[in-house]
Design a protein around this motif. Sequence first.
Motif, mmCIF file in Angstrom:
data_model
loop_
_atom_site.group_PDB
_atom_site.id
_atom_site.type_symbol
_atom_site.label_atom_id
_atom_site.label_comp_id
_atom_site.label_asym_id
_atom_site.label_seq_id
_atom_site.Cartn_x
_atom_site.Cartn_y
_atom_site.Cartn_z
ATOM 1 N N ASN A 1 -73.316 125.893 -147.288
ATOM 2 C CA ASN A 1 -74.394 124.931 -147.065
ATOM 3 C C ASN A 1 -75.666 125.597 -146.522
ATOM 4 O O ASN A 1 -76.497 124.955 -145.918
ATOM 5 C CB ASN A 1 -73.947 123.801 -146.134
ATOM 6 N N MET A 2 -75.813 126.890 -146.755
ATOM 7 C CA MET A 2 -77.046 127.570 -146.361
ATOM 8 C C MET A 2 -78.139 127.254 -147.380
ATOM 9 O O MET A 2 -79.286 127.051 -147.014
ATOM 10 C CB MET A 2 -76.798 129.076 -146.273
ATOM 11 N N ASN B 1 -72.523 129.377 -137.248
ATOM 12 C CA ASN B 1 -71.920 128.070 -137.495
ATOM 13 C C ASN B 1 -72.723 126.978 -136.791
ATOM 14 O O ASN B 1 -72.955 127.029 -135.594
ATOM 15 C CB ASN B 1 -70.466 128.031 -137.010
ATOM 16 N N GLY B 2 -73.164 125.994 -137.556
ATOM 17 C CA GLY B 2 -73.932 124.886 -136.998
ATOM 18 C C GLY B 2 -75.431 125.160 -136.937
ATOM 19 O O GLY B 2 -76.205 124.287 -136.566
ATOM 20 N N ARG B 3 -75.849 126.340 -137.323
ATOM 21 C CA ARG B 3 -77.269 126.703 -137.302
ATOM 22 C C ARG B 3 -77.994 126.000 -138.442
ATOM 23 O O ARG B 3 -77.429 125.756 -139.505
ATOM 24 C CB ARG B 3 -77.362 128.225 -137.475
ATOM 25 N N PHE B 4 -79.252 125.652 -138.204
ATOM 26 C CA PHE B 4 -80.049 125.001 -139.240
ATOM 27 C C PHE B 4 -80.797 126.047 -140.051
ATOM 28 O O PHE B 4 -81.369 126.989 -139.499
ATOM 29 C CB PHE B 4 -81.050 124.013 -138.629
ATOM 30 N N PHE B 5 -80.755 125.885 -141.363
ATOM 31 C CA PHE B 5 -81.453 126.797 -142.265
ATOM 32 C C PHE B 5 -82.020 125.971 -143.406
ATOM 33 O O PHE B 5 -81.270 125.370 -144.173
ATOM 34 C CB PHE B 5 -80.485 127.873 -142.799
ATOM 35 N N LYS C 1 -72.303 126.061 -142.379
ATOM 36 C CA LYS C 1 -70.890 126.047 -142.000
ATOM 37 C C LYS C 1 -70.374 127.468 -142.183
ATOM 38 O O LYS C 1 -70.451 128.021 -143.284
ATOM 39 C CB LYS C 1 -70.102 125.081 -142.886
ATOM 40 N N ALA C 2 -69.882 128.051 -141.114
ATOM 41 C CA ALA C 2 -69.362 129.417 -141.176
ATOM 42 C C ALA C 2 -67.867 129.420 -140.904
ATOM 43 O O ALA C 2 -67.378 128.647 -140.086
ATOM 44 C CB ALA C 2 -70.081 130.292 -140.149
ATOM 45 N N SER C 3 -67.148 130.282 -141.592
ATOM 46 C CA SER C 3 -65.712 130.420 -141.369
ATOM 47 C C SER C 3 -65.289 131.832 -141.757
ATOM 48 O O SER C 3 -65.989 132.519 -142.491
ATOM 49 C CB SER C 3 -64.930 129.383 -142.178
ATOM 50 N N ASP D 1 -61.150 130.119 -153.257
ATOM 51 C CA ASP D 1 -60.043 129.483 -152.535
ATOM 52 C C ASP D 1 -60.581 128.433 -151.561
ATOM 53 O O ASP D 1 -61.651 128.610 -150.980
ATOM 54 C CB ASP D 1 -59.235 130.519 -151.767
ATOM 55 N N PRO D 2 -59.833 127.350 -151.363
ATOM 56 C CA PRO D 2 -60.275 126.296 -150.443
ATOM 57 C C PRO D 2 -60.460 126.827 -149.014
ATOM 58 O O PRO D 2 -59.692 127.681 -148.559
ATOM 59 C CB PRO D 2 -59.155 125.266 -150.487
ATOM 60 N N ILE D 3 -61.482 126.328 -148.344
ATOM 61 C CA ILE D 3 -61.739 126.663 -146.949
ATOM 62 C C ILE D 3 -61.539 125.380 -146.166
ATOM 63 O O ILE D 3 -62.214 124.386 -146.407
ATOM 64 C CB ILE D 3 -63.155 127.232 -146.747
ATOM 65 N N THR D 4 -60.624 125.401 -145.218
ATOM 66 C CA THR D 4 -60.267 124.173 -144.509
ATOM 67 C C THR D 4 -61.074 123.957 -143.251
ATOM 68 O O THR D 4 -61.105 122.864 -142.725
ATOM 69 C CB THR D 4 -58.764 124.170 -144.158
ATOM 70 N N THR D 5 -61.708 124.992 -142.686
ATOM 71 C CA THR D 5 -62.463 124.810 -141.445
ATOM 72 C C THR D 5 -63.946 124.795 -141.714
ATOM 73 O O THR D 5 -64.449 125.246 -142.667
ATOM 74 C CB THR D 5 -62.162 125.927 -140.434
#
Length: 191
Positions: A99-100, A161-165, A171-173, A187-191
């Motif tokens: 979501n960047m 994570n949670g930073r606005f851009f 969303k970072a994981s 692959d799916p990312i669950t977090t």
Amino acid sequence: MSPPLPSAVGTQFARNLAGSVAHKIMAKYGFKEGLGLGKDNKGMSHALQIEKTSKRGGKIISSEQIEQQLEEEYKKEQQEKKSVTDLLKNPTKVICLRNMVGPGEVDDDLEAETKEECSKYGSVNKCLIFEMHGVTEDEAIRIFIEFDRMESAIKSLVDMNGRFFGGRTVKASFYDVEKFKSFQLSDPITT
């Protein structure tokens, strides 16, 4: 009279008001952070708030509404702390930023700019941008960053994570290193 708020919520509210006129007036009449007003400290533990209804008008929000808002803010803060803890459970040297940017927003400079930004956390081995199809807009573009050290990846994840851009919340994981190296990037990312 409303019951006093849990001390953490009242204290947080008082910190938000520190130095304001309302805080000074309340202090003049005996307010101490975490306690209510009055002889027995059972009175209001926060200042009244006004909700703007028009350019020149407003209405006082009831203490129950204020308490509810403060409790919601407190719960949200606790949930955010928990979510960061959940993110850090299985650290790797690779992080995935989602979501960047959205579909069609990847330009020639994005990879270099992202690598440069992440290099402030430590040495970056590789930056890779991967576009997925048939997923929601916020999941469509994945930016993978491989760090030289796991500590650098952890610092980057916590900060990013949670930073606005560009009006989006990043969303970072962490991402599995072996899957990254074998280009299994969808692959799916669950977090």
